[in-house]
Enzyme design. Structure first.
Site, PDB file in Angstrom:
ATOM      1  N   CYS A   2      37.585  14.916 -61.016  1.00  0.00           N
ATOM      2  CA  CYS A   2      37.488  14.117 -62.240  1.00  0.00           C
ATOM      3  C   CYS A   2      38.779  14.199 -63.059  1.00  0.00           C
ATOM      4  CB  CYS A   2      36.351  14.636 -63.100  1.00  0.00           C
ATOM      5  SG  CYS A   2      34.797  14.721 -62.222  1.00  0.00           S
ATOM      6  N   ARG A  27      43.646  11.689 -57.755  1.00  0.00           N
ATOM      7  CA  ARG A  27      42.834  12.907 -57.736  1.00  0.00           C
ATOM      8  C   ARG A  27      41.510  12.675 -57.016  1.00  0.00           C
ATOM      9  NH1 ARG A  27      44.478  16.555 -61.723  1.00  0.00           N
ATOM     10  NH2 ARG A  27      42.439  17.507 -61.686  1.00  0.00           N
ATOM     11  N   TRP A  78      34.187  12.067 -60.230  1.00  0.00           N
ATOM     12  CA  TRP A  78      33.959  12.327 -58.806  1.00  0.00           C
ATOM     13  C   TRP A  78      32.565  12.926 -58.745  1.00  0.00           C
ATOM     14  CZ3 TRP A  78      33.287  16.621 -55.494  1.00  0.00           C
ATOM     15  CH2 TRP A  78      33.579  16.400 -54.146  1.00  0.00           C
ATOM     16  N   ASN A 104      34.985  17.363 -67.724  1.00  0.00           N
ATOM     17  CA  ASN A 104      35.289  17.818 -66.358  1.00  0.00           C
ATOM     18  C   ASN A 104      34.695  19.201 -66.207  1.00  0.00           C
ATOM     19  OD1 ASN A 104      36.835  15.607 -65.842  1.00  0.00           O
ATOM     20  ND2 ASN A 104      38.787  16.706 -65.722  1.00  0.00           N
ATOM     21  N   GLY A 105      34.263  19.540 -65.005  1.00  0.00           N
ATOM     22  CA  GLY A 105      33.715  20.880 -64.773  1.00  0.00           C
ATOM     23  C   GLY A 105      32.239  20.784 -64.457  1.00  0.00           C
ATOM     24  N   GLU A 485      47.037  22.225 -39.187  1.00  0.00           N
ATOM     25  CA  GLU A 485      47.451  21.313 -40.243  1.00  0.00           C
ATOM     26  C   GLU A 485      47.544  19.871 -39.720  1.00  0.00           C
ATOM     27  OE1 GLU A 485      47.515  21.328 -43.279  1.00  0.00           O
ATOM     28  OE2 GLU A 485      48.878  19.755 -43.889  1.00  0.00           O
ATOM     29  N   LYS A 489      45.453  16.768 -41.248  1.00  0.00           N
ATOM     30  CA  LYS A 489      46.086  15.530 -41.748  1.00  0.00           C
ATOM     31  C   LYS A 489      45.429  14.315 -41.107  1.00  0.00           C
ATOM     32  CE  LYS A 489      47.649  16.497 -44.544  1.00  0.00           C
ATOM     33  NZ  LYS A 489      47.857  17.770 -45.138  1.00  0.00           N
ATOM     34  N   GLU A 492      41.713  13.693 -42.285  1.00  0.00           N
ATOM     35  CA  GLU A 492      41.458  13.322 -43.682  1.00  0.00           C
ATOM     36  C   GLU A 492      41.912  11.909 -44.028  1.00  0.00           C
ATOM     37  OE1 GLU A 492      43.379  15.704 -46.717  1.00  0.00           O
ATOM     38  OE2 GLU A 492      45.109  16.041 -45.433  1.00  0.00           O
ATOM     39  N   HIS A 508      37.864  27.793 -23.846  1.00  0.00           N
ATOM     40  CA  HIS A 508      36.672  28.596 -24.147  1.00  0.00           C
ATOM     41  C   HIS A 508      35.561  27.723 -24.722  1.00  0.00           C
ATOM     42  CE1 HIS A 508      38.645  32.340 -23.159  1.00  0.00           C
ATOM     43  NE2 HIS A 508      39.699  31.896 -23.837  1.00  0.00           N
ATOM     44  N   LYS A 607      42.033  15.237 -54.950  1.00  0.00           N
ATOM     45  CA  LYS A 607      43.320  15.918 -54.835  1.00  0.00           C
ATOM     46  C   LYS A 607      43.216  17.362 -55.279  1.00  0.00           C
ATOM     47  CE  LYS A 607      47.744  16.221 -54.113  1.00  0.00           C
ATOM     48  NZ  LYS A 607      48.106  16.444 -52.717  1.00  0.00           N
TER      49      LYS A 607
HETATM   50  C1  F6R Z   1      44.849  18.508 -47.486  1.00  0.00           C
HETATM   51  C2  F6R Z   1      44.856  19.038 -48.829  1.00  0.00           C
HETATM   52  C3  F6R Z   1      43.878  20.087 -49.168  1.00  0.00           C
HETATM   53  C4  F6R Z   1      44.495  21.070 -50.181  1.00  0.00           C
HETATM   54  C5  F6R Z   1      43.424  22.041 -50.683  1.00  0.00           C
HETATM   55  C6  F6R Z   1      43.994  23.067 -51.625  1.00  0.00           C
HETATM   56  O1  F6R Z   1      45.854  17.561 -47.306  1.00  0.00           O
HETATM   57  O2  F6R Z   1      45.609  18.613 -49.655  1.00  0.00           O
HETATM   58  O3  F6R Z   1      43.407  20.751 -48.047  1.00  0.00           O
HETATM   59  O4  F6R Z   1      45.547  21.758 -49.571  1.00  0.00           O
HETATM   60  O5  F6R Z   1      42.410  21.327 -51.336  1.00  0.00           O
HETATM   61  O6  F6R Z   1      44.590  22.450 -52.717  1.00  0.00           O
HETATM   62  P1  F6R Z   1      45.655  23.201 -53.608  1.00  0.00           P
HETATM   63  O7  F6R Z   1      46.858  23.411 -52.779  1.00  0.00           O
HETATM   64  O8  F6R Z   1      45.898  22.306 -54.774  1.00  0.00           O
HETATM   65  O9  F6R Z   1      45.013  24.499 -54.006  1.00  0.00           O
END
Ligand code: F6R
Length: 612
Positions: A2, A27, A78, A104-105, A485, A489, A492, A508, A607
């Site tokens: 949010c 976000r 959100w 927010n929260g 990673e 990527k 997502e 395995h 985000k």
């Molecule tokens: C994936 C991504 C997330 C963040 C995770 C932690 O592309 O961005 O997996 O890495 O939500 O976020 P931060 O780094 O802001 O703590």
């Protein structure tokens, strides 16, 4: 997640609010709304869906309130409690219609509060936990908004960042925080309030970050800050250092593409002034460590989530290999809840781009509580983790807007390598090797540039595989976190089901899933164990899975017999995760683009994950 924005000044509030919400779109959200106050009247417009729809509704509202107001609040939601409908969207009005609030929260005791209000004939209309708070504030109101807010907040369990206003006191916004960020922007004759600096940046660079349990009252006279007991508090004004246009897409089609191409510059910023060739070490003054402090560390624990955790894994390998200090990476939520063993000589590093991730923040608090020395590696200056750790290293990567983290990862790895170097130099790493490693860190931007030059070739490979439903990424050693990673990527942003595995682990179990249309991205770079990974890739090929081989320049024979090849410039094993991940970022991006996905705001994702 949010986003909150509030404005009080001289200009049209609804324009500034909607623009602020647009800047926080990255976000992640599923509904949005604004409320303005003008001439004793509150006007509210909400829209399930995108900001564009909200903008249209505001324009079409024809309401004198929204067209003329110089005071208002806005929100992107959100969904957590209740679906993304108009009634659940913020701002929420109280039953009398005199008070309006964005939150927010999570209000954890919202059911008890709702039941209590109901006994006084106050019935909530939405499914949200947030609405109870505005009802409670209205219920506590005895002629002064800030007193009602502090009264209500004392009854709340959970986290909040709020902005409230009432038509009973025009010309006033009250904001407060606990566990959910609030930043004030101090402009000329105007004040902004937001959960994210991105909403404020175009208007002013002077920012004040509220601490937990702070309240701020914004009026014509400026800003006054208190704690919940009404004692004045003083918070420093800091200057936001992000460059003009940093949060704009420019000529790029997506923020993610822009941010991938910004990586050479971002890494340069992350390492600038931090390498000491003479002593063959790194200078990370924010860690606040003397060589003696560093020499006394017995174990390094790295906590983070998602991409940040993967960066931590690369750091773990480098710390153990270079410094000979035991290192462990742990998913932050797991760390927090499994009652970890911490000793006073443990050094805990919390990695978080946003500096607001709830699980990472909780892990920081747990580690501090247990007496560890805790440092943060954050990108967002003044973020909660940065402030609560009080020591650490900023990435200086500039704002990362695309939900999929790219430049933050490569900068996080660069910083972890510098931490490994610093600790290693207090142990067994000789000066000349330290200086040699400095040279490699300095070359990271150039290595990344060489991979970015292959964008077109990687795009062609991506288009070949864009219709796949499943994909596997395999690697070992320093490339195991990169495989994780790469898979993260891809899944997502393209919604292709992708899994990252240690190359040896595939047989395995997961190998059972391989078939003709399941590409395997095999990281065959020239690092120890490469031959074994080539063998694992052959096993995939034997099951008819197409293999995209990622190999080191000059070692192209490693790709023989495989379907496609991506070449990474030659560099030491600890350095290679950075250029290699860039190739995987590009591959994922182009697959997602070919599938027509909404790359910067993938479905269901936020985000900054500020709930546990
Ligand atoms: C994936 C991504 C997330 C963040 C995770 C932690 O592309 O961005 O997996 O890495 O939500 O976020 P931060 O780094 O802001 O703590």
């Amino acid at each position: 997640m949010c986003g909150i924005v509030g404005y009080f000044g001289k200009r049209n509030a609804s324009d500034i609010l909607v623009d602020g919400l647009r800047r926080m779109e990255y976000r992640g959200y599923d509904s949005a709304g604004v409320a303005c106050l003008y001439d004793g009247e509150i006007g509210v417009v909400k829209n399930p869906g995108k900001i564009k729809g909200l903008r249209e509704k505001v324009d079409a509202s024809g309401s004198g309130v929204l067209q003329n107001s110089i005071q208002g609040i806005g929100h992107t939601r959100w969904a957590t409690h209740g679906p993304p409908t108009e009634v659940n969207a913020h701002p929420h009005l109280d039953v009398s219609g005199h008070f309006v609030m964005v939150h927010n929260g999570i209000i954890e005791n919202y059911k008890q509060i709702r039941n209590g209000l109901s006994q006084h004939g106050i019935e909530c209309v939405s499914d949200t936990d947030s609405e109870v708070l505005v009802q409670l504030i209205a219920y506590c109101y005895k002629g002064n908004l800030e007193s009602a807010v502090s009264e209500a907040l004392k009854k709340v369990k959970g986290t909040y960042g709020i902005v409230v206003m009432t038509d009973k006191e025009p010309g006033k916004l009250v904001t407060a925080r606990c566990g959910s960020p609030i930043v004030l922007g101090l402009g000329k004759g105007e004040t902004l309030v937001a959960s994210d600096a991105a909403a404020i940046m175009p208007h002013t660079r002077d920012a004040v970050y509220l601490e937990d349990f702070d309240m701020a009252v914004i009026t014509d006279d400026g800003v006054q800050m208190f704690d919940l007991q009404h004692s004045p508090v003083d918070r420093e004004v800091t200057e936001m250092d992000w460059e003009e246009g940093a949060a704009e897409k420019g000529d790029y089609e997506h923020f993610m593409l822009k941010e991938m191409f910004e990586q050479p510059a971002a890494i340069r910023n992350a390492i600038r002034g931090r390498l000491d060739y003479e002593m063959g070490t790194s200078v990370l003054s924010g860690l606040d460590f003397s060589p003696r402090d560093a020499a006394l560390i017995s174990r390094i624990l790295v906590v983070g989530c998602g991409t940040s955790m993967h960066a931590g894994m690369v750091g773990e390998y480098a710390i153990e290999e270079m410094a000979g200090v035991p290192a462990e990476v742990e998913q932050a939520a797991e760390f927090r809840y499994r009652n970890p063993i911490i000793t006073p000589t443990d050094f805990v590093v919390a990695i978080s781009q946003s500096g607001e991730t709830a699980d990472t923040l909780a892990a920081v608090r747990e580690a501090k509580h247990k007496g560890a020395v805790v440092a943060g590696i954050c990108n967002v200056v003044g973020s909660t983790i940065a402030r609560e750790t009080g020591r650490g290293v900023y990435l200086h990567a500039g704002p990362e807007i695309g939900v999929a983290s790219t430049k933050a990862f490569t900068c996080q790895v660069s910083v972890m390598l510098m931490i490994a170097l610093k600790v290693a130099r207090t142990r067994r790493l000789p000066l000349h090797e330290g200086a040699e490693f400095c040279r490699w860190i300095e070359r990271l931007p150039e290595l990344v540039e060489k991979v970015l030059e292959q964008n077109d070739a990687i795009k062609s490979i991506a288009q070949k595989y864009a219709s796949c439903d499943n994909a596997f990424f395999i690697g070992r050693g320093y490339l195991y976190p990169v495989a994780l990673e790469g898979a993260l990527k891809l899944k997502e942003i393209s919604y292709v089901h992708a899994e990252g595995y240690h190359a040896a682990e595939l047989k395995h179990g997961p190998i059972a899933l391989l078939q003709e249309d399941t590409p395997v991205i095999a990281l065959l770079n020239n690092i120890p164990g490469k031959e074994k990974t080539i063998g694992n890739a052959e096993e995939c090929k034997a099951r008819k899975a197409p293999v995209i081989a990622v190999v080191t320049e000059g070692d192209e024979e490693a790709a023989e017999g495989f379907d496609d090849v991506i070449v990474i410039p030659e560099c030491p094993p600890s350095i290679t995760p950075v250029p290699t991940v860039v190739a995987l970022q590009l591959l994922s991006y182009h697959i997602a683009a070919a599938r027509g996905c909404e790359i910067d705001q993938p479905r269901n994702l936020a985000k900054s994950v500020t709930v546990e």
